[in-house]
Design a protein around this motif. Structure first.
Motif, PDB file in Angstrom:
ATOM      1  N   SER A 108      28.281 -10.796 -13.572  1.00 28.35           N
ATOM      2  CA  SER A 108      29.596 -11.173 -14.076  1.00 28.35           C
ATOM      3  C   SER A 108      29.707 -10.564 -15.462  1.00 28.35           C
ATOM      4  CB  SER A 108      29.745 -12.694 -14.141  1.00 28.35           C
ATOM      5  OG  SER A 108      31.020 -13.043 -14.649  1.00 28.35           O
ATOM      6  N   VAL A 109      30.587  -9.577 -15.624  1.00 27.63           N
ATOM      7  CA  VAL A 109      30.652  -8.839 -16.880  1.00 27.63           C
ATOM      8  C   VAL A 109      31.972  -9.090 -17.588  1.00 27.63           C
ATOM      9  CG1 VAL A 109      29.121  -7.068 -15.953  1.00 27.63           C
ATOM     10  CG2 VAL A 109      31.583  -6.733 -15.852  1.00 27.63           C
ATOM     11  N   MET A 110      31.980  -8.846 -18.894  1.00 25.42           N
ATOM     12  CA  MET A 110      33.145  -9.129 -19.719  1.00 25.42           C
ATOM     13  C   MET A 110      33.487  -7.939 -20.592  1.00 25.42           C
ATOM     14  SD  MET A 110      33.630 -12.089 -22.602  1.00 25.42           S
ATOM     15  CE  MET A 110      32.557 -11.216 -23.743  1.00 25.42           C
ATOM     16  N   ILE A 111      34.787  -7.661 -20.699  1.00 25.05           N
ATOM     17  CA  ILE A 111      35.326  -6.661 -21.600  1.00 25.05           C
ATOM     18  C   ILE A 111      36.265  -7.372 -22.576  1.00 25.05           C
ATOM     19  CG2 ILE A 111      36.819  -4.630 -21.787  1.00 25.05           C
ATOM     20  CD1 ILE A 111      34.153  -3.941 -20.580  1.00 25.05           C
ATOM     21  N   ILE A 112      36.257  -6.961 -23.850  1.00 25.78           N
ATOM     22  CA  ILE A 112      37.115  -7.590 -24.844  1.00 25.78           C
ATOM     23  C   ILE A 112      38.320  -6.702 -25.127  1.00 25.78           C
ATOM     24  CG2 ILE A 112      37.287  -8.514 -27.178  1.00 25.78           C
ATOM     25  CD1 ILE A 112      34.368  -9.181 -27.107  1.00 25.78           C
ATOM     26  N   ASN A 113      39.479  -7.168 -24.713  1.00 25.30           N
ATOM     27  CA  ASN A 113      40.753  -6.474 -24.925  1.00 25.30           C
ATOM     28  C   ASN A 113      41.061  -6.432 -26.434  1.00 25.30           C
ATOM     29  OD1 ASN A 113      44.163  -7.142 -23.776  1.00 25.30           O
ATOM     30  ND2 ASN A 113      43.203  -5.219 -24.287  1.00 25.30           N
ATOM     31  N   GLY A 114      41.345  -5.235 -26.952  1.00 32.43           N
ATOM     32  CA  GLY A 114      41.691  -5.101 -28.362  1.00 32.43           C
ATOM     33  C   GLY A 114      40.514  -4.904 -29.288  1.00 32.43           C
ATOM     34  N   LEU A 115      39.316  -4.752 -28.757  1.00 33.56           N
ATOM     35  CA  LEU A 115      38.106  -4.717 -29.583  1.00 33.56           C
ATOM     36  C   LEU A 115      38.060  -3.505 -30.510  1.00 33.56           C
ATOM     37  CD1 LEU A 115      35.425  -6.185 -30.159  1.00 33.56           C
ATOM     38  CD2 LEU A 115      34.375  -4.816 -28.359  1.00 33.56           C
ATOM     39  N   GLY A 116      38.668  -2.405 -30.094  1.00 34.79           N
ATOM     40  CA  GLY A 116      38.634  -1.205 -30.912  1.00 34.79           C
ATOM     41  C   GLY A 116      39.799  -1.067 -31.865  1.00 34.79           C
ATOM     42  N   GLY A 117      40.695  -2.043 -31.874  1.00 35.56           N
ATOM     43  CA  GLY A 117      41.869  -1.942 -32.717  1.00 35.56           C
ATOM     44  C   GLY A 117      42.811  -0.860 -32.226  1.00 35.56           C
ATOM     45  N   ALA A 118      43.800  -0.521 -33.052  1.00 31.44           N
ATOM     46  CA  ALA A 118      44.814   0.441 -32.639  1.00 31.44           C
ATOM     47  C   ALA A 118      44.254   1.853 -32.501  1.00 31.44           C
ATOM     48  CB  ALA A 118      45.967   0.426 -33.642  1.00 31.44           C
ATOM     49  N   SER A 119      43.403   2.265 -33.430  1.00 33.24           N
ATOM     50  CA  SER A 119      42.940   3.650 -33.434  1.00 33.24           C
ATOM     51  C   SER A 119      42.016   3.988 -32.276  1.00 33.24           C
ATOM     52  CB  SER A 119      42.241   3.963 -34.765  1.00 33.24           C
ATOM     53  OG  SER A 119      41.082   3.151 -34.920  1.00 33.24           O
ATOM     54  N   LEU A 120      41.274   3.020 -31.772  1.00 33.74           N
ATOM     55  CA  LEU A 120      40.316   3.274 -30.690  1.00 33.74           C
ATOM     56  C   LEU A 120      40.759   2.640 -29.372  1.00 33.74           C
ATOM     57  CD1 LEU A 120      36.962   2.693 -32.636  1.00 33.74           C
ATOM     58  CD2 LEU A 120      38.157   4.847 -32.217  1.00 33.74           C
ATOM     59  N   SER A 121      41.991   2.203 -29.297  1.00 31.36           N
ATOM     60  CA  SER A 121      42.456   1.461 -28.125  1.00 31.36           C
ATOM     61  C   SER A 121      42.355   2.274 -26.844  1.00 31.36           C
ATOM     62  CB  SER A 121      43.905   1.006 -28.343  1.00 31.36           C
ATOM     63  OG  SER A 121      44.385   0.317 -27.206  1.00 31.36           O
ATOM     64  N   GLU A 122      42.849   3.500 -26.867  1.00 32.36           N
ATOM     65  CA  GLU A 122      42.872   4.294 -25.635  1.00 32.36           C
ATOM     66  C   GLU A 122      41.473   4.608 -25.136  1.00 32.36           C
ATOM     67  OE1 GLU A 122      44.759   8.455 -23.824  1.00 32.36           O
ATOM     68  OE2 GLU A 122      45.069   7.928 -25.921  1.00 32.36           O
ATOM     69  N   ARG A 123      40.594   5.041 -26.010  1.00 38.37           N
ATOM     70  CA  ARG A 123      39.248   5.390 -25.567  1.00 38.37           C
ATOM     71  C   ARG A 123      38.472   4.138 -25.151  1.00 38.37           C
ATOM     72  NH1 ARG A 123      36.314   8.595 -29.993  1.00 38.37           N
ATOM     73  NH2 ARG A 123      34.521   8.154 -28.641  1.00 38.37           N
ATOM     74  N   HIS A 124      38.749   3.017 -25.802  1.00 37.62           N
ATOM     75  CA  HIS A 124      38.130   1.751 -25.401  1.00 37.62           C
ATOM     76  C   HIS A 124      38.528   1.399 -23.970  1.00 37.62           C
ATOM     77  CE1 HIS A 124      36.914  -2.409 -25.280  1.00 37.62           C
ATOM     78  NE2 HIS A 124      38.134  -2.880 -25.428  1.00 37.62           N
ATOM     79  N   ALA A 125      39.802   1.526 -23.634  1.00 37.91           N
ATOM     80  CA  ALA A 125      40.277   1.204 -22.286  1.00 37.91           C
ATOM     81  C   ALA A 125      39.698   2.157 -21.249  1.00 37.91           C
ATOM     82  CB  ALA A 125      41.804   1.246 -22.252  1.00 37.91           C
ATOM     83  N   LEU A 126      39.772   3.448 -21.510  1.00 39.32           N
ATOM     84  CA  LEU A 126      39.335   4.447 -20.533  1.00 39.32           C
ATOM     85  C   LEU A 126      37.835   4.406 -20.302  1.00 39.32           C
ATOM     86  CD1 LEU A 126      41.513   7.541 -21.556  1.00 39.32           C
ATOM     87  CD2 LEU A 126      41.938   5.880 -19.737  1.00 39.32           C
ATOM     88  N   HIS A 127      37.060   4.368 -21.365  1.00 36.80           N
ATOM     89  CA  HIS A 127      35.609   4.395 -21.218  1.00 36.80           C
ATOM     90  C   HIS A 127      35.068   3.075 -20.675  1.00 36.80           C
ATOM     91  CE1 HIS A 127      35.393   7.852 -24.400  1.00 36.80           C
ATOM     92  NE2 HIS A 127      35.775   8.275 -23.202  1.00 36.80           N
ATOM     93  N   SER A 128      35.745   1.984 -20.966  1.00 35.26           N
ATOM     94  CA  SER A 128      35.330   0.702 -20.373  1.00 35.26           C
ATOM     95  C   SER A 128      35.536   0.734 -18.867  1.00 35.26           C
ATOM     96  CB  SER A 128      36.118  -0.448 -21.001  1.00 35.26           C
ATOM     97  OG  SER A 128      35.799  -0.595 -22.370  1.00 35.26           O
ATOM     98  N   ALA A 129      36.659   1.299 -18.425  1.00 31.13           N
ATOM     99  CA  ALA A 129      36.911   1.419 -16.986  1.00 31.13           C
ATOM    100  C   ALA A 129      35.858   2.312 -16.337  1.00 31.13           C
ATOM    101  CB  ALA A 129      38.316   1.969 -16.742  1.00 31.13           C
ATOM    102  N   GLU A 130      35.502   3.401 -17.003  1.00 31.34           N
ATOM    103  CA  GLU A 130      34.485   4.304 -16.459  1.00 31.34           C
ATOM    104  C   GLU A 130      33.145   3.592 -16.283  1.00 31.34           C
ATOM    105  OE1 GLU A 130      34.327   7.614 -19.101  1.00 31.34           O
ATOM    106  OE2 GLU A 130      36.305   8.399 -18.518  1.00 31.34           O
ATOM    107  N   ALA A 131      32.778   2.784 -17.259  1.00 31.85           N
ATOM    108  CA  ALA A 131      31.519   2.050 -17.159  1.00 31.85           C
ATOM    109  C   ALA A 131      31.550   1.072 -15.991  1.00 31.85           C
ATOM    110  CB  ALA A 131      31.239   1.309 -18.470  1.00 31.85           C
ATOM    111  N   LEU A 132      32.661   0.372 -15.859  1.00 33.74           N
ATOM    112  CA  LEU A 132      32.775  -0.593 -14.759  1.00 33.74           C
ATOM    113  C   LEU A 132      32.745   0.110 -13.403  1.00 33.74           C
ATOM    114  CD1 LEU A 132      33.096  -3.709 -15.006  1.00 33.74           C
ATOM    115  CD2 LEU A 132      33.528  -2.476 -17.123  1.00 33.74           C
ATOM    116  N   ASN A 133      33.362   1.275 -13.316  1.00 30.33           N
ATOM    117  CA  ASN A 133      33.360   2.025 -12.067  1.00 30.33           C
ATOM    118  C   ASN A 133      31.944   2.417 -11.658  1.00 30.33           C
ATOM    119  OD1 ASN A 133      36.141   1.857 -12.103  1.00 30.33           O
ATOM    120  ND2 ASN A 133      36.446   3.926 -12.894  1.00 30.33           N
ATOM    121  N   ALA A 134      31.099   2.714 -12.639  1.00 33.95           N
ATOM    122  CA  ALA A 134      29.716   3.078 -12.348  1.00 33.95           C
ATOM    123  C   ALA A 134      28.890   1.872 -11.929  1.00 33.95           C
ATOM    124  CB  ALA A 134      29.081   3.743 -13.577  1.00 33.95           C
ATOM    125  N   ILE A 135      29.196   0.700 -12.493  1.00 33.41           N
ATOM    126  CA  ILE A 135      28.394  -0.502 -12.244  1.00 33.41           C
ATOM    127  C   ILE A 135      28.828  -1.228 -10.981  1.00 33.41           C
ATOM    128  CG2 ILE A 135      27.750  -2.762 -13.180  1.00 33.41           C
ATOM    129  CD1 ILE A 135      28.254  -1.460 -16.014  1.00 33.41           C
TER     130      ILE A 135
END
Length: 296
Positions: A170-197
């Motif tokens: 059971s895994v958790m991702i924190i929405n907004g963790l990277g703030g505005a400047s890192l928002s897009e890469r946080h969303a995309l790379h988090s999805a990539e990690a989940l897809n692998a797991i």
């Protein structure tokens, strides 16, 4: 005060889904305790509890009229214990509390990495069925800034090995963790990690800093900007849209979330995206929570 014959050292935390479980504090505090967003165990000095104390508590539980069917090993990362100590605890539970069908615990990837594939399989055989892992983000820059002590690669490797051993995640991702400047890469790379797991369970919650922002901001540039509701929902939409999960139970219903979401990814992916888009485009028609309902 607990009515159970257990000597809890508070504060005591457990996942929402462990509400009906017996909580046994195998360790106190968190062995890492450095994540910039987390205040859960700041008041505790980490230490494993003596085996004699744990065994005495387990034996005391056997005298209750109603015996537990699920057990959660607290505090922050019981998996930091050696496999020998964990197996000793699990075997004691099997012997004294035979009705317990599932043992679960919080875990950090580094503490999984320190165990061999054989050790993970032995733990599963001894009753460890589920681990809760705060991935937080799949983006290396975000992970570095929050002082997580992990990379996307180390997290993926550890969690894939966990699933291969037959232990559910059971895994958790924190929405907004990277703030505005890192928002897009946080969303995309988090999805990539989940897809692998491909975890069995996935939840998201929104960044909350109830103790203030100062310590969290120390890991970021001075221009760090917290995401407001619309930006949080847009980031969540981007994250979900890039998730390619086959059969993961998804929940985004923590008190911190503006929008409660429930479904299975990927069966319900399009419905979930529609609900998020509706909340963005026509918030007056969506069941959004106000700030006071989020406990902020």
């Amino acid at each position: 005060m607990s009515l159970l014959p257990l000597n809890y050292v508070e504060p005591l935390y457990r996942p929402p889904s462990e509400a009906g479980s017996l909580i046994l504090q195998a360790t106190l505090g968190c062995s890492w305790n450095r994540c910039g967003f987390c205040e859960m165990y700041r008041s505790k000095q980490f230490r494993p509890r003596p085996e004699s104390e744990l065994f005495a508590e387990i034996e005391a539980i056997t005298k209750l009229d109603s015996l537990p069917r699920k057990l959660f090993l607290a505090d922050g990362d019981a998996m930091v214990l050696s496999s020998r100590r964990l197996l000793s605890i699990l075997h004691k539970v099997q012997t004294e509390l035979p009705k317990v069908g599932r043992v679960s615990a919080y875990a950090m990837p580094r503490n999984i990495t320190n165990k061999s594939d054989r050790e993970l399989r032995d733990l599963r055989q001894a009753g460890l069925r589920l681990l809760y892992v705060g991935i937080e983000s799949g983006d290396n820059e975000v992970l570095q800034r929050i002082d997580k002590g992990e990379t996307a690669a180390s997290t993926i490797e550890a969690l894939c090995r966990t699933r291969a051993a037959g232990i559910k995640l059971s895994v958790m991702i924190i929405n907004g963790l990277g703030g505005a400047s890192l928002s897009e890469r946080h969303a995309l790379h988090s999805a990539e990690a989940l897809n692998a797991i491909q975890p069995e369970y996935l939840s998201t919650l929104a960044l909350m800093l109830p103790e203030g922002e100062q310590r969290f901001r120390e890991g970021f540039d001075s221009d760090f900007q917290l995401l407001e509701r619309g930006a949080l929902l847009s980031e969540l939409e981007q994250f979900v849209s890039h998730c390619e999960l086959k059969n993961t139970i998804f929940r985004s219903d923590h008190a911190s979330n503006y929008l409660a979401l429930k479904g299975i990814l990927g069966r319900d992916k399009q419905r979930l995206l529609t609900e998020i888009r509706t909340a963005i485009d026509t918030p007056e028609h969506a069941p959004l929570r106000e700030m006071w309902q989020r406990g902020l």
